[in-house]
Design a protein around this motif. Structure first.
Motif, PDB file in Angstrom:
ATOM      1  N   ASP A   7      26.710 -30.102  -8.422  1.00 40.31           N
ATOM      2  CA  ASP A   7      25.945 -31.215  -7.871  1.00 40.31           C
ATOM      3  C   ASP A   7      24.877 -31.751  -8.821  1.00 40.31           C
ATOM      4  O   ASP A   7      23.706 -30.813  -8.996  1.00 40.31           O
ATOM      5  N   GLY A   8      25.063 -32.689  -9.552  1.00 34.53           N
ATOM      6  CA  GLY A   8      24.080 -33.043 -10.623  1.00 34.53           C
ATOM      7  C   GLY A   8      22.591 -33.633 -10.201  1.00 34.53           C
ATOM      8  O   GLY A   8      21.874 -33.566 -11.012  1.00 34.53           O
ATOM      9  N   GLU A   9      22.366 -33.722  -8.992  1.00 34.50           N
ATOM     10  CA  GLU A   9      21.011 -34.082  -8.492  1.00 34.50           C
ATOM     11  C   GLU A   9      20.459 -32.845  -8.266  1.00 34.50           C
ATOM     12  O   GLU A   9      20.970 -31.716  -7.613  1.00 34.50           O
ATOM     13  N   ILE A  10      18.932 -32.625  -8.868  1.00 32.99           N
ATOM     14  CA  ILE A  10      18.176 -31.630  -8.883  1.00 32.99           C
ATOM     15  C   ILE A  10      17.675 -31.776  -7.320  1.00 32.99           C
ATOM     16  O   ILE A  10      16.924 -32.497  -6.832  1.00 32.99           O
ATOM     17  N   LYS A  11      17.831 -30.585  -6.549  1.00 34.84           N
ATOM     18  CA  LYS A  11      17.243 -30.573  -5.115  1.00 34.84           C
ATOM     19  C   LYS A  11      16.704 -29.318  -4.800  1.00 34.84           C
ATOM     20  O   LYS A  11      17.056 -28.294  -5.448  1.00 34.84           O
ATOM     21  N   PRO A  12      15.605 -29.336  -3.816  1.00 33.26           N
ATOM     22  CA  PRO A  12      15.175 -27.972  -3.464  1.00 33.26           C
ATOM     23  C   PRO A  12      15.958 -27.098  -2.651  1.00 33.26           C
ATOM     24  O   PRO A  12      17.132 -27.557  -2.164  1.00 33.26           O
ATOM     25  N   ALA A  13      15.934 -25.851  -2.868  1.00 32.08           N
ATOM     26  CA  ALA A  13      17.004 -25.070  -2.300  1.00 32.08           C
ATOM     27  C   ALA A  13      17.322 -25.054  -0.978  1.00 32.08           C
ATOM     28  O   ALA A  13      18.683 -25.029  -0.413  1.00 32.08           O
ATOM     29  N   PHE A  14      16.471 -25.476  -0.170  1.00 35.15           N
ATOM     30  CA  PHE A  14      16.744 -25.624   1.424  1.00 35.15           C
ATOM     31  C   PHE A  14      17.690 -26.757   1.677  1.00 35.15           C
ATOM     32  O   PHE A  14      18.414 -26.893   2.655  1.00 35.15           O
ATOM     33  N   LYS A  15      17.955 -27.824   0.683  1.00 35.40           N
ATOM     34  CA  LYS A  15      18.931 -28.863   0.954  1.00 35.40           C
ATOM     35  C   LYS A  15      20.330 -28.483   0.110  1.00 35.40           C
ATOM     36  O   LYS A  15      21.464 -29.279   0.360  1.00 35.40           O
ATOM     37  N   ARG A  16      20.488 -27.308  -0.425  1.00 33.10           N
ATOM     38  CA  ARG A  16      21.802 -26.756  -1.038  1.00 33.10           C
ATOM     39  C   ARG A  16      22.158 -25.800   0.114  1.00 33.10           C
ATOM     40  O   ARG A  16      22.358 -24.532  -0.416  1.00 33.10           O
ATOM     41  N   LYS A  17      22.645 -26.263   1.362  1.00 37.60           N
ATOM     42  CA  LYS A  17      23.110 -25.458   2.306  1.00 37.60           C
ATOM     43  C   LYS A  17      24.582 -24.577   1.960  1.00 37.60           C
ATOM     44  O   LYS A  17      25.015 -23.966   2.757  1.00 37.60           O
ATOM     45  N   ASP A  18      24.925 -25.397   0.965  1.00 36.64           N
ATOM     46  CA  ASP A  18      26.373 -24.698   0.559  1.00 36.64           C
ATOM     47  C   ASP A  18      26.352 -23.726  -0.531  1.00 36.64           C
ATOM     48  O   ASP A  18      27.408 -23.209  -0.898  1.00 36.64           O
ATOM     49  N   LEU A  19      25.053 -23.281  -0.731  1.00 35.39           N
ATOM     50  CA  LEU A  19      25.086 -21.982  -1.757  1.00 35.39           C
ATOM     51  C   LEU A  19      24.284 -21.052  -0.993  1.00 35.39           C
ATOM     52  O   LEU A  19      23.237 -21.072  -0.267  1.00 35.39           O
ATOM     53  N   VAL A  20      24.915 -19.914  -1.021  1.00 37.44           N
ATOM     54  CA  VAL A  20      24.336 -18.596  -0.712  1.00 37.44           C
ATOM     55  C   VAL A  20      23.987 -17.531  -1.468  1.00 37.44           C
ATOM     56  O   VAL A  20      24.880 -17.148  -2.296  1.00 37.44           O
ATOM     57  N   PRO A  21      22.556 -17.386  -1.878  1.00 36.68           N
ATOM     58  CA  PRO A  21      22.214 -16.661  -2.932  1.00 36.68           C
ATOM     59  C   PRO A  21      22.491 -15.076  -2.777  1.00 36.68           C
ATOM     60  O   PRO A  21      22.386 -14.843  -1.757  1.00 36.68           O
ATOM     61  N   ILE A  22      22.927 -14.628  -3.838  1.00 40.25           N
ATOM     62  CA  ILE A  22      23.178 -13.154  -4.173  1.00 40.25           C
ATOM     63  C   ILE A  22      22.358 -12.345  -4.774  1.00 40.25           C
ATOM     64  O   ILE A  22      21.678 -11.600  -4.347  1.00 40.25           O
ATOM     65  N   ILE A  23      22.159 -12.759  -6.017  1.00 43.89           N
ATOM     66  CA  ILE A  23      21.211 -11.970  -7.009  1.00 43.89           C
ATOM     67  C   ILE A  23      20.702 -13.128  -8.098  1.00 43.89           C
ATOM     68  O   ILE A  23      21.439 -14.153  -8.381  1.00 43.89           O
ATOM     69  N   SER A  24      19.541 -12.944  -8.298  1.00 40.26           N
ATOM     70  CA  SER A  24      18.859 -13.725  -9.184  1.00 40.26           C
ATOM     71  C   SER A  24      18.139 -12.967 -10.316  1.00 40.26           C
ATOM     72  O   SER A  24      17.758 -11.692 -10.112  1.00 40.26           O
ATOM     73  N   PHE A  25      17.838 -13.457 -11.597  1.00 41.64           N
ATOM     74  CA  PHE A  25      17.537 -12.751 -12.547  1.00 41.64           C
ATOM     75  C   PHE A  25      17.057 -13.490 -13.614  1.00 41.64           C
ATOM     76  O   PHE A  25      17.231 -14.914 -13.773  1.00 41.64           O
ATOM     77  N   ASN A  26      16.006 -13.089 -14.515  1.00 40.98           N
ATOM     78  CA  ASN A  26      15.652 -13.758 -15.605  1.00 40.98           C
ATOM     79  C   ASN A  26      15.361 -12.511 -17.024  1.00 40.98           C
ATOM     80  O   ASN A  26      15.762 -11.614 -16.681  1.00 40.98           O
ATOM     81  N   GLY A  27      14.593 -12.881 -17.866  1.00 42.53           N
ATOM     82  CA  GLY A  27      14.324 -12.167 -18.982  1.00 42.53           C
ATOM     83  C   GLY A  27      13.502 -10.798 -18.615  1.00 42.53           C
ATOM     84  O   GLY A  27      13.282  -9.921 -19.367  1.00 42.53           O
ATOM     85  N   LYS A  28      12.895 -10.775 -17.143  1.00 41.58           N
ATOM     86  CA  LYS A  28      12.030  -9.777 -17.024  1.00 41.58           C
ATOM     87  C   LYS A  28      12.616  -8.663 -15.936  1.00 41.58           C
ATOM     88  O   LYS A  28      12.324  -7.720 -15.802  1.00 41.58           O
ATOM     89  N   GLN A  29      13.296  -9.460 -14.797  1.00 38.89           N
ATOM     90  CA  GLN A  29      13.549  -8.675 -13.681  1.00 38.89           C
ATOM     91  C   GLN A  29      15.073  -9.210 -13.041  1.00 38.89           C
ATOM     92  O   GLN A  29      15.499 -10.331 -13.366  1.00 38.89           O
ATOM     93  N   LEU A  30      15.622  -8.427 -12.135  1.00 39.10           N
ATOM     94  CA  LEU A  30      16.586  -8.686 -11.587  1.00 39.10           C
ATOM     95  C   LEU A  30      16.259  -8.501 -10.041  1.00 39.10           C
ATOM     96  O   LEU A  30      15.659  -7.628  -9.656  1.00 39.10           O
ATOM     97  N   TRP A  31      16.539  -9.539  -8.977  1.00 44.08           N
ATOM     98  CA  TRP A  31      16.343  -9.587  -7.742  1.00 44.08           C
ATOM     99  C   TRP A  31      17.642  -9.369  -6.947  1.00 44.08           C
ATOM    100  O   TRP A  31      18.516 -10.315  -7.210  1.00 44.08           O
ATOM    101  N   ILE A  32      17.657  -8.809  -5.940  1.00 39.98           N
ATOM    102  CA  ILE A  32      18.475  -8.931  -4.933  1.00 39.98           C
ATOM    103  C   ILE A  32      18.055 -10.029  -3.768  1.00 39.98           C
ATOM    104  O   ILE A  32      17.109  -9.620  -3.288  1.00 39.98           O
ATOM    105  N   ASN A  33      18.726 -10.937  -3.794  1.00 35.66           N
ATOM    106  CA  ASN A  33      18.308 -12.106  -2.886  1.00 35.66           C
ATOM    107  C   ASN A  33      18.472 -11.869  -1.179  1.00 35.66           C
ATOM    108  O   ASN A  33      19.256 -11.349  -0.698  1.00 35.66           O
TER     109      ASN A  33
END
Length: 218
Positions: free
Chosen positions: A160-186
Motif C-alpha cells: 500500500d503505497g500511501e503512508i497511513k497511521p497504523a490504525f488504518k492498516r487493519k490488514d496488518l497484525v504486528p508481531i515483532i518490531s526492531f531498530n538499531g537499539k532494541q527488539l520489541w514483541i508487539n
C-alpha cells in the motif's frame, strides 16, 4: 513466536557501527564506478537519484522526508528472494536493492530505513516491523515512523503505497518490531514489550559489512 524470533536472529538488527558511517564523505564517483561495473547504466541513474535525495532533502520536515523516500523506493519491483538470489531468505543491502531495482518486502523496508537515517530522522522514531498480512496470508515487513514516543506510528509499505497511521492498516497484525537499539514483541495495543537488545541478533553484521564495503569501495 519462537519461529519468528529465530528468523530474525538469522537476518537483522541494526548496529551503530554502520549507522555511524559518514555518508556525507561517500565518494559518489567511486560509488558510480562500482555500480557501473557490477550492474548497468540504469542502475547508475538510480544510484545518482538516491544520493541526490540524501544531498538535497535533509532540510525537509520529517513527514515530507517519509513521502520522498517511500515514493522513490516504491517504484522498485517486488521480486522473491528465490528468484533473485536463489535463496529463501536473503537480505539485500540498499545498494544491491537499488542496483537490481528489485527485492522483497524486507529489502524495501531496510532501504527506506537506512535512507531516512541518512536524512537525519532519529533512530528512536523508526522501527522495522514484522507483521502478518491478513490480505496476503503471509508474513510481511513494513517500516514504521513514530512522530513521538507514544504516538500511533505511520506505516511505510511497498504493498500500500500511501503512508497511513497504523490504525488504518487493519490488514496488518504486528508481531515483532526492531531498530538499531532494541527488539520489541508487539502487542495489539501500545508500544510493545522490550524483549532484548540488538546485540543478541548477530547476523546484521553480514549485511552491514557488505553495505559499508559497497558504499565506500575504493
Amino acid at each position: 513466536m519462537t519461529k519468528i524470533i529465530g528468523l530474525l536472529t538469522t537476518v537483522i538488527l541494526l548496529s551503530y557501527s554502520l549507522i555511524g558511517l559518514s555518508r556525507e564523505e561517500l565518494d559518489l564517483n567511486k560509488l558510480i564506478a562500482f555500480t557501473r561495473d557490477k550492474y548497468d547504466e540504469d542502475a547508475v541513474k538510480r544510484m545518482v537519484a538516491w544520493r541526490k535525495i540524501i544531498a538535497e532533502k535533509k532540510g525537509l520536515p520529517e513527514k515530507e522526508k517519509l513521502q520522498v523516500v517511500n515514493r522513490f523506493f516504491n517504484y522498485f519491483e517486488f521480486v522473491d528472494d528465490i528468484k533473485l538470489w536463489g535463496q529463501e531468505n536473503y537480505w539485500a543491502t540498499p545498494i544491491e536493492f537499488i542496483g537490481l531495482r528489485g527485492g522483497d518486502c524486507e529489502d524495501f523496508s531496510v532501504a527506506k530505513y537506512f535512507t531516512l537515517l541518512e536524512l537525519g530522522v532519529p533512530i528512536d522514531k523508526l522501527r522495522l516491523i514484522y507483521v502478518k498480512s491478513i490480505t496476503l496470508n503471509q508474513f510481511h515487513m513494513v517500516l514504521a515512523y513514530y512522530p513521538t514516543k507514544t504516538a500511533v506510528p505511520l506505516i511505510l509499505d511497498n504493498i500500500d503505497g500511501e503512508i497511513k497511521p497504523a490504525f488504518k492498516r487493519k490488514d496488518l497484525v504486528p508481531i515483532i518490531s526492531f531498530n538499531g537499539k532494541q527488539l520489541w514483541i508487539n502487542k495489539q495495543k501500545g508500544q510493545g514489550k522490550t524483549a532484548t537488545s540488538g546485540k543478541s541478533l548477530k547476523d546484521w553484521d553480514n549485511l552491514s559489512n557488505r553495505y559499508s564495503l559497497e558504499a565506500f569501495k575504493s
